[in-house]
Enzyme design. Structure first.
Site, PDB file in Angstrom:
ATOM      1  N   LYS A  77       0.838  -1.204   0.000  1.00 59.86           N
ATOM      2  CA  LYS A  77       0.000   0.000   0.000  1.00 59.86           C
ATOM      3  C   LYS A  77       0.874   1.256   0.000  1.00 59.86           C
ATOM      4  CE  LYS A  77      -3.762  -2.402   2.347  1.00 59.86           C
ATOM      5  NZ  LYS A  77      -4.349  -2.815   3.623  1.00 59.86           N
ATOM      6  N   GLN A 119      -3.711  -1.439  10.022  1.00 57.71           N
ATOM      7  CA  GLN A 119      -3.718  -2.740   9.350  1.00 57.71           C
ATOM      8  C   GLN A 119      -4.381  -3.790  10.247  1.00 57.71           C
ATOM      9  OE1 GLN A 119      -2.814  -3.462   6.119  1.00 57.71           O
ATOM     10  NE2 GLN A 119      -3.602  -5.512   6.532  1.00 57.71           N
ATOM     11  N   ASP A 149     -10.023   4.210   5.041  1.00 54.88           N
ATOM     12  CA  ASP A 149     -10.221   2.767   4.874  1.00 54.88           C
ATOM     13  C   ASP A 149     -11.669   2.377   5.207  1.00 54.88           C
ATOM     14  OD1 ASP A 149      -9.113   0.345   4.135  1.00 54.88           O
ATOM     15  OD2 ASP A 149      -8.515  -0.207   6.163  1.00 54.88           O
TER      16      ASP A 149
END
Ligand code: NAP
Length: 290
Positions: free
Chosen positions: A60, A104, A127
């Site tokens: 990413k 994450q 996200d």
């Protein structure tokens, strides 16, 4: 609903669409940097050193860099407590130099991940993992989509899949994938059914689907005989060995449109993350028309 003229599905090329999206995000990031003197910045937070998570975060960040998006990486030891993680995320939420935050998943079994996600300021939740983002998405209001569901919707739009009145069946009900994609489909006037591990006679339900979303986490779980001929089939699964949740060989002879694995949903997830990071930066920096 797209029609097939042969018994082989048309493949939905997520790689190509994601490339276009990343190019657009890069152009917008460059314009934003010129206009405001600040490049968009994504903070990535990783707890521990799980090899898959390390790889995902590295990937990413590399994509961000290629698109002119800065990334700031916070690597925390596996022994980090929930309180320490919340404090770190809180600092990033307050930091004007950070425009998006990605924690994450999974953060580790001892971490209250929900509490950690909720420390992300909604304006920086690129996200789409907070309660705020889920509610906004479900109510059809402004907010960031969960990245994989958001990517799936873009793919459906790109291939002109008309969702109004169609029966969409989502197999899976996780917070990051199944539930939000169902909400987005509902918001587009599909009639949505969720299936999960306790669903009775799953195949009878999936065979009714005009649009079938596989988000199960089990390799090749959905077979051709789960699929209504001519259905649009989205394989969100990603299992070891580059295998999806759909059995490609049998599905390709039943579906009208089908996402391959790899090269379908996967690239769309990162492209959506980059796009939403630029969106967040643009709003926070008060940029005009970027
Ligand atoms: P998850 O949290 O494990 O959820 C799986 C869902 O599938 C659960 O709702 C579960 O039902 C359901 N399920 C499991 N076994 C089932 C069965 N036998 N019959 C019916 N339903 C069943 O997984 P996830 O995070 O949503 O991920 C799903 C898949 O998408 C995985 O392959 C993952 O790798 C992939 N994924 C890909 C991306 C990407 O960027 N491409 C991003 C995220 C996830 P219960 O709720 O009843 O347990």
């Amino acid at each position: 609903m797209p029609q097939t003229t042969s018994s082989t599905a048309r493949l939905m090329d997520g790689s190509a669409l994601a490339r276009q999206m990343v190019e657009q995000a890069a152009e917008r990031a460059a314009a934003l940097t010129r206009q405001t003197g600040q490049a968009p910045c994504l903070a990535t937070v990783l707890v521990g050193e799980d090899p898959a998570s390390v790889t995902y975060v590295r990937m990413k960040r590399a994509r961000c860099e290629k698109a002119g998006i800065r990334s700031r990486h916070i690597a925390l030891p596996a022994a980090t407590t929930t309180a320490q993680l919340i404090a770190t995320i809180g600092e990033l939420s307050d930091d004007p130099g950070v425009h998006g935050i990605l924690l994450q998943h999974p953060a580790g079994p001892h971490i209250d991940e929900r509490a950690a996600f909720e420390a992300i300021a909604p304006a920086k939740d690129v996200d789409g993992v907070t309660f705020h983002s889920f509610a906004a998405m479900s109510f059809g209001l402004d907010g960031f989509a969960s990245c994989t569901p958001g990517g799936i919707m873009r793919l459906l739009d790109h291939y002109d899949v008309d969702l109004t009145g169609k029966h969409a069946v989502v197999v899976g009900r996780s917070a990051i994938l199944g539930k939000p994609v169902g909400m987005l489909l509902l918001g587009r006037n599909a009639t949505v059914t969720y299936c999960h591990s306790r669903t009775n006679d799953l195949a009878a339900i999936t065979r009714e689907a005009d649009v079938l979303i596989a988000a199960v986490g089990r390799p090749r779980f959905i077979h051709g005989d789960h699929i209504k001929p001519g259905a649009v089939v989205i394989d969100a699964g990603y299992n070891p060995g580059n295998v999806g949740d759909v059995d490609f060989d049998s599905a390709v002879t039943r579906a009208s449109l089908l996402t391959p694995v790899p090269g379908g949903v996967g690239p769309m997830t990162i492209a959506t993350l980059l796009t939403q990071t630029v969106d967040a930066a643009s709003r926070q920096l008060g940029a005009t028309a970027v």
